[in-house]
Write an enzyme that holds these catalytic residues in place. Structure first.
Site, PDB file in Angstrom:
ATOM      1  CG  ASP A  29       1.110  79.083  17.878  1.00 56.10           C
ATOM      2  OD1 ASP A  29       2.030  79.163  17.034  1.00 56.10           O
ATOM      3  OD2 ASP A  29       0.084  78.406  17.689  1.00 56.10           O
ATOM      4  CB  ILE A  30       6.684  78.457  17.704  1.00 54.54           C
ATOM      5  CG1 ILE A  30       8.158  78.875  17.694  1.00 54.54           C
ATOM      6  CG2 ILE A  30       6.291  77.721  16.450  1.00 54.54           C
ATOM      7  CD1 ILE A  30       8.714  79.233  19.015  1.00 54.54           C
ATOM      8  CD  GLU A  88       1.399  73.203  11.963  1.00 49.70           C
ATOM      9  OE1 GLU A  88       0.785  74.210  11.557  1.00 49.70           O
ATOM     10  OE2 GLU A  88       2.406  73.260  12.683  1.00 49.70           O
ATOM     11  CG  HIS A  93      -3.724  72.618  19.479  1.00 47.09           C
ATOM     12  ND1 HIS A  93      -3.610  71.455  18.751  1.00 47.09           N
ATOM     13  CD2 HIS A  93      -3.771  73.626  18.573  1.00 47.09           C
ATOM     14  CE1 HIS A  93      -3.592  71.745  17.457  1.00 47.09           C
ATOM     15  NE2 HIS A  93      -3.693  73.052  17.323  1.00 47.09           N
TER      16      HIS A  93
HETATM   17  P1  AMP Z   1      -2.957  73.626  14.103  1.00 51.56           P
HETATM   18  O1  AMP Z   1      -2.982  72.151  14.333  1.00 51.56           O
HETATM   19  O2  AMP Z   1      -3.214  74.016  12.677  1.00 51.56           O
HETATM   20  O3  AMP Z   1      -3.757  74.412  15.111  1.00 51.56           O
HETATM   21  O4  AMP Z   1      -1.437  74.083  14.285  1.00 51.56           O
HETATM   22  C1  AMP Z   1      -0.701  73.828  15.436  1.00 51.56           C
HETATM   23  C2  AMP Z   1      -0.210  75.097  16.056  1.00 51.56           C
HETATM   24  O5  AMP Z   1       0.898  74.723  16.847  1.00 51.56           O
HETATM   25  C3  AMP Z   1       0.283  76.175  15.069  1.00 51.56           C
HETATM   26  O6  AMP Z   1      -0.297  77.413  15.429  1.00 51.56           O
HETATM   27  C4  AMP Z   1       1.773  76.157  15.259  1.00 51.56           C
HETATM   28  O7  AMP Z   1       2.362  77.429  15.120  1.00 51.56           O
HETATM   29  C5  AMP Z   1       1.928  75.646  16.667  1.00 51.56           C
HETATM   30  N1  AMP Z   1       3.166  74.929  16.906  1.00 51.56           N
HETATM   31  C6  AMP Z   1       3.668  73.881  16.202  1.00 51.56           C
HETATM   32  N2  AMP Z   1       4.838  73.475  16.727  1.00 51.56           N
HETATM   33  C7  AMP Z   1       5.079  74.275  17.790  1.00 51.56           C
HETATM   34  C8  AMP Z   1       6.132  74.365  18.741  1.00 51.56           C
HETATM   35  N3  AMP Z   1       7.191  73.545  18.694  1.00 51.56           N
HETATM   36  N4  AMP Z   1       6.070  75.320  19.699  1.00 51.56           N
HETATM   37  C9  AMP Z   1       5.008  76.163  19.737  1.00 51.56           C
HETATM   38  N5  AMP Z   1       3.976  76.133  18.875  1.00 51.56           N
HETATM   39  C10 AMP Z   1       4.018  75.202  17.905  1.00 51.56           C
END
Ligand code: AMP
Length: 129
Positions: A29-30, A88, A93
């Site tokens: 996770d970034i 988000e 995931h």
């Molecule tokens: P959520 O849907 O709230 O679980 O958020 C999505 C997760 O994906 C968050 O923890 C972000 O930090 C992560 N995320 C979003 N874009 C990326 C990316 N390009 N690479 C890695 N992690 C990501």
């Protein structure tokens, strides 16, 4: 339009990849809550995790188990938390987060890591996978 996670699977967006097989993909996770925070996804694009076919959902958790065991070996921690939440990214995931206390899994507190730190963590976990 493809989700950001599908673009990661296809290599159109860079990621710190941990592991993949035919149907699943794991990467750092970034915006990690802790060092070693990994996302595990089905390659199939489905927004809501409980809309996955039962076999695909079971496979996701089996793959996440293998990744969690590798995290546990690579990153000192009491347990690896498994969390599904968030709105988000519309691509199912599972968050895997190394934890020593419940307060380690707070989604309002993110770490800032350097590229070098991400690479070092990913390499450590990959070696244990
Ligand atoms: P959520 O849907 O709230 O679980 O958020 C999505 C997760 O994906 C968050 O923890 C972000 O930090 C992560 N995320 C979003 N874009 C990326 C990316 N390009 N690479 C890695 N992690 C990501």
């Amino acid at each position: 339009m493809a989700t950001v996670f599908t673009k990661i699977v296809n290599g159109e967006i860079p990621s710190y990849k941990i592991a993949e097989d035919e149907n699943y993909f794991a990467f750092l996770d970034i915006n990690p809550l802790q060092k070693g925070h990994v996302l595990v996804i089905p390659k199939q694009e489905t927004d809501y995790i409980f809309d996955l076919e039962p076999d695909v959902l079971a496979g996701l958790h089996k793959f996440a188990q293998r990744v969690a065991k590798a995290i546990k070996k690579a990153i000192p921690c009491k347990k690896v938390a498994v969390v599904v939440l968030g709105l988000e990214v519309p691509h199912a995931h599972v968050h895997l987060i190394p934890m020593n206390a419940e307060s380690d899994v707070r989604f309002d507190k993110k770490l800032q890591l350097t590229k070098e730190e991400f690479e070092e963590i990913a390499e450590k976990i990959r070696k244990e996978f």
